[in-house]
Scaffold this active site. Structure first.
Site, PDB file in Angstrom:
ATOM      1  N   GLN A 108       0.820  -1.216   0.000  1.00 37.43           N
ATOM      2  CA  GLN A 108       0.000   0.000   0.000  1.00 37.43           C
ATOM      3  C   GLN A 108       0.852   1.263   0.000  1.00 37.43           C
ATOM      4  OE1 GLN A 108      -2.595  -0.502   3.363  1.00 37.43           O
ATOM      5  NE2 GLN A 108      -4.013  -1.831   2.257  1.00 37.43           N
TER       6      GLN A 108
ATOM      7  N   GLU B  63      -3.724 -11.702   2.666  1.00 39.33           N
ATOM      8  CA  GLU B  63      -5.036 -11.536   3.301  1.00 39.33           C
ATOM      9  C   GLU B  63      -5.725 -12.882   3.526  1.00 39.33           C
ATOM     10  OE1 GLU B  63      -7.084  -8.800   4.242  1.00 39.33           O
ATOM     11  OE2 GLU B  63      -5.202  -7.703   4.244  1.00 39.33           O
TER      12      GLU B  63
END
Length: 427
Positions: A172, A314
């Protein structure tokens, strides 16, 4: 446990689950579409967005900077870019996307923008992107740790140019800079130096979406991204169903020997579907795709796996739950960076899986999991939606898995408890 926690006992499956589920849109795609739309030079629409805490916080934050965002229709958000300006205060909650995507936008605003969030958000890593933004010309005050709370003092423009970053803790950091880079006066030439950047599919999603908005992006050299300065266009974004959010539902097919179809899945996806299907197949599933969607069938066996999950971190909590229910040991590795997610996911999984009876060896970058007879226990969710998903998967086969808080699933799928109960009971 927070004051608004919602304790919940995971339902046990009485037999194979068979269902078609339609899930809200991808959090990752929705967040990127909102940012790109706010920075475009013309209005945009987002079809089938995810309406959840993270994406609502993103929309609220960009509204505070002057973007007109109408989310009254849950299936169609409209966005009209405006002059970015402060003063503004942005609540990031516990959302990595907001705390990493919005500060570069704020650096382009005229005025002062303050960022803060949930208590644990102050522990999440931010320093690399803050240091890079300072290199690119931003005026930012951060906490002594280099993270929240932040104060960004924008002048309405940002010089941009070359910067070096260590993005080994989160992809990110790169995505956040790339999304705003077309608006930097000199664009951006970003180079990563350090251990490998995790979650490469999310970076590819970012560059695909930038190009779809009209940006010129060169990623031909490993660990180097060049974004040319220039306008980007508003467009219609159609958001795919959330693949990470689908993982626990697919896991239900494996655990129960049933069949779960994710309806509305596109033939061509910007998400790492091939990686997920490969992992599920190794665990013992049969995976097919047709016009009805993506279908996962349990075969009655659940095998242990040895897997590097660095590109799909994730999925680690749900895969760890499956590994605890398998017929042989598993090794899940390559995910040291998830120690900096909503909680230290490696430590939390080790603690909670051990609590229900699994054999766990914790490593700096993952877990070794040895299946053993499992038993009822209170499963702490740590305000982390993925930990709640893992507990729900265990609860399919183990009676008495009591989540300390299922409300944390509102981060990405507010209706999770109801969808899950309907899946398990067939209602």
């Amino acid at each position: 446990m927070t004051a608004d926690a919602r304790p919940w006992t995971a339902p046990v499956a009485a037999g194979p689950v068979t269902a078609t589920v339609r899930l809200p849109g991808s959090k990752s795609m929705t967040a990127r579409a909102v940012v790109l739309s706010a920075l475009a030079d013309s209005p945009a629409e987002i079809l089938r967005p995810l309406r959840a805490r993270d994406t609502t916080l993103m929309a609220d934050g960009l509204r505070a900077l002057g973007t007109r965002i109408d989310t009254s229709d849950p299936e169609r958000w409209t966005i009209e870019p405006g002059a970015l300006r402060g003063p503004a205060t942005i609540d990031v909650g516990l959302a990595g996307t907001v705390m990493r995507f919005a500060p570069p936008v704020a650096a382009l605003a005229a005025g002062t923008v303050t960022f803060d969030g949930d208590p644990h958000a102050r522990n999440r890593p931010l320093r690399p992107i803050i240091d890079a933004l300072r290199t690119l010309g931003a005026d930012i005050d951060a906490s002594p740790s280099g993270g929240l709370p932040l104060v960004v003092r924008g002048t309405g423009t940002l010089p941009g140019g070359p910067a070096v970053i260590d993005a080994s803790a989160s992809s990110q950091f790169v995505s956040g800079l790339l999304l705003s880079a077309p608006r930097f006066a000199k664009g951006l030439t970003l180079r990563h130096e350090g251990p490998p950047v995790p979650s490469a599919p999310h970076l590819r999603m970012t560059t695909h979406m930038l190009r779809a908005a009209g940006a010129v992006v060169d990623e031909s050299e490993p660990d180097r991204w060049v974004v040319e300065p220039g306008p980007t266009q508003g467009r219609v974004w159609t958001i795919e169903p959330d693949l990470s959010g689908a993982a626990p539902f697919f896991a239900a097919a494996l655990v129960t020997g049933g069949s779960v179809t994710l309806g509305g899945w596109p033939r061509d996806s910007w998400q790492p579907v091939d990686t997920l299907t490969g992992l599920l197949t190794a665990l013992g599933a049969e995976v097919t795709q047709n016009d009805d969607g993506l279908t996962v069938r349990g075969t009655g066996v659940l095998h242990g796996i040895d897997a590097d999950l660095s590109e799909v971190s994730e999925l680690t909590p749900v895969l760890a739950a499956l590994a605890a229910l398998a017929d042989s040991p598993s090794s899940l590795r390559g995910v040291a960076h998830i120690r900096g997610h909503e909680t230290d996911r490696i430590a939390a999984l080790a603690r909670e899986l051990n609590k229900v009876g699994a054999g766990i060896v914790e490593h700096p970058d993952g877990l070794d999991i040895t299946p053993r007879p499992l038993h009822a226990a209170s499963f702490e969710t740590y305000a982390d939606h993925r930990m709640a998903h893992a507990a729900a998967v265990l609860g399919l086969a183990v009676e008495g898995i009591r989540l300390t808080d299922v409300a944390c699933t509102s981060k990405t799928l507010p209706e999770f408890p109801e969808l899950w109960a309907g899946l398990v009971t067939g209602s």
